[in-house]
Design an enzyme around this catalytic site. Structure first.
Site, PDB file in Angstrom:
ATOM      1  N   HIS A 100       0.835  -1.195   0.000  1.00  0.00           N
ATOM      2  CA  HIS A 100       0.000   0.000   0.000  1.00  0.00           C
ATOM      3  C   HIS A 100       0.868   1.244   0.000  1.00  0.00           C
ATOM      4  O   HIS A 100       1.976   1.240   0.529  1.00  0.00           O
ATOM      5  CB  HIS A 100      -0.957   0.015   1.207  1.00  0.00           C
ATOM      6  CG  HIS A 100      -0.266  -0.123   2.525  1.00  0.00           C
ATOM      7  ND1 HIS A 100       0.146  -1.335   3.028  1.00  0.00           N
ATOM      8  CD2 HIS A 100       0.085   0.807   3.457  1.00  0.00           C
ATOM      9  CE1 HIS A 100       0.715  -1.161   4.211  1.00  0.00           C
ATOM     10  NE2 HIS A 100       0.700   0.139   4.491  1.00  0.00           N
ATOM     11  N   HIS A 102       0.709   5.390   0.992  1.00  0.00           N
ATOM     12  CA  HIS A 102       0.014   6.468   1.687  1.00  0.00           C
ATOM     13  C   HIS A 102       0.115   7.719   0.813  1.00  0.00           C
ATOM     14  O   HIS A 102       1.209   8.071   0.355  1.00  0.00           O
ATOM     15  CB  HIS A 102       0.687   6.786   3.021  1.00  0.00           C
ATOM     16  CG  HIS A 102       0.743   5.652   3.996  1.00  0.00           C
ATOM     17  ND1 HIS A 102      -0.045   5.612   5.126  1.00  0.00           N
ATOM     18  CD2 HIS A 102       1.498   4.526   4.030  1.00  0.00           C
ATOM     19  CE1 HIS A 102       0.243   4.507   5.822  1.00  0.00           C
ATOM     20  NE2 HIS A 102       1.175   3.835   5.177  1.00  0.00           N
TER      21      HIS A 102
HETATM   22  P1  AMP Z   1       1.670   0.892   7.394  1.00  0.00           P
HETATM   23  O1  AMP Z   1       2.142   1.280   8.763  1.00  0.00           O
HETATM   24  O2  AMP Z   1       2.453   1.542   6.289  1.00  0.00           O
HETATM   25  O3  AMP Z   1       1.565  -0.605   7.223  1.00  0.00           O
HETATM   26  O4  AMP Z   1       0.223   1.506   7.248  1.00  0.00           O
HETATM   27  C1  AMP Z   1      -0.935   0.843   7.618  1.00  0.00           C
HETATM   28  C2  AMP Z   1      -2.006   1.898   7.670  1.00  0.00           C
HETATM   29  O5  AMP Z   1      -3.249   1.239   7.654  1.00  0.00           O
HETATM   30  C3  AMP Z   1      -1.979   2.773   8.926  1.00  0.00           C
HETATM   31  O6  AMP Z   1      -1.833   4.138   8.569  1.00  0.00           O
HETATM   32  C4  AMP Z   1      -3.346   2.490   9.589  1.00  0.00           C
HETATM   33  O7  AMP Z   1      -3.904   3.641  10.169  1.00  0.00           O
HETATM   34  C5  AMP Z   1      -4.150   2.006   8.404  1.00  0.00           C
HETATM   35  N1  AMP Z   1      -5.271   1.136   8.737  1.00  0.00           N
HETATM   36  C6  AMP Z   1      -5.270   0.071   9.571  1.00  0.00           C
HETATM   37  N2  AMP Z   1      -6.481  -0.512   9.596  1.00  0.00           N
HETATM   38  C7  AMP Z   1      -7.275   0.211   8.763  1.00  0.00           C
HETATM   39  C8  AMP Z   1      -8.643   0.123   8.369  1.00  0.00           C
HETATM   40  N3  AMP Z   1      -9.459  -0.832   8.840  1.00  0.00           N
HETATM   41  N4  AMP Z   1      -9.128   1.035   7.507  1.00  0.00           N
HETATM   42  C9  AMP Z   1      -8.316   2.014   7.016  1.00  0.00           C
HETATM   43  N5  AMP Z   1      -7.015   2.141   7.345  1.00  0.00           N
HETATM   44  C10 AMP Z   1      -6.500   1.261   8.201  1.00  0.00           C
END
Ligand code: AMP
Ligand code: ZN
Length: 114
Positions: A100, A102
């Site tokens: 993913h 951001h």
């Molecule tokens: P990373 O730390 O790069 O793996 O980012 C994971 C991201 O997913 C974090 O910014 C979380 O806030 C986001 N996240 C986790 N669960 C959910 C969810 N159910 N819906 C939307 N975002 C999420």
């Protein structure tokens, strides 16, 4: 992948707030936004991290990057600017093992990367 959070979000088994979608990618609001604009964009196909991109699946990056431009325009940050971040692996703090990016903007961001 059945136990992957972002696969479940793509399949609408877990709710999310949609921002943009094609047959190959899905973008939705981050649940814990770090800025006024904080969107996650994922391939619909399960790819665990940037490490798992290969010659066979890397075409998805074209779709992701073109979608990022559409999302940036749609959310009004194309001109003001935004940061596109991929966390890969434990030291980078990757918490969800589904590739993913951001898209973070809507305010002035730190000029430091770290
Ligand atoms: P990373 O730390 O790069 O793996 O980012 C994971 C991201 O997913 C974090 O910014 C979380 O806030 C986001 N996240 C986790 N669960 C959910 C969810 N159910 N819906 C939307 N975002 C999420
Ligand atoms: Zn997945």
């Amino acid at each position: 992948m059945s136990d992957c959070l972002f696969c479940k979000i793509v399949n609408r088994e877990v709710p999310s707030t949609p921002v943009y979608e094609t047959d190959k990618v899905y973008a939705f609001l981050d649940i814990e936004p770090e800025a006024p604009v904080h969107v996650l964009i994922v391939p619909k196909q399960h790819i665990a991290s940037h490490n798992e991109l290969t010659a066979e699946n890397v075409d998805i990056m074209k779709d992701i990057h073109l979608a990022v431009n559409e999302i940036a325009k749609k959310l009004g940050v194309a001109e003001s600017g935004y940061r596109l971040i991929n966390n890969c692996g434990p030291n980078a703090g990757q918490t969800v093992l589904h590739l993913h990016y951001h898209i973070i903007g809507g305010r002035e961001l730190s000029t430091k990367i770290l």
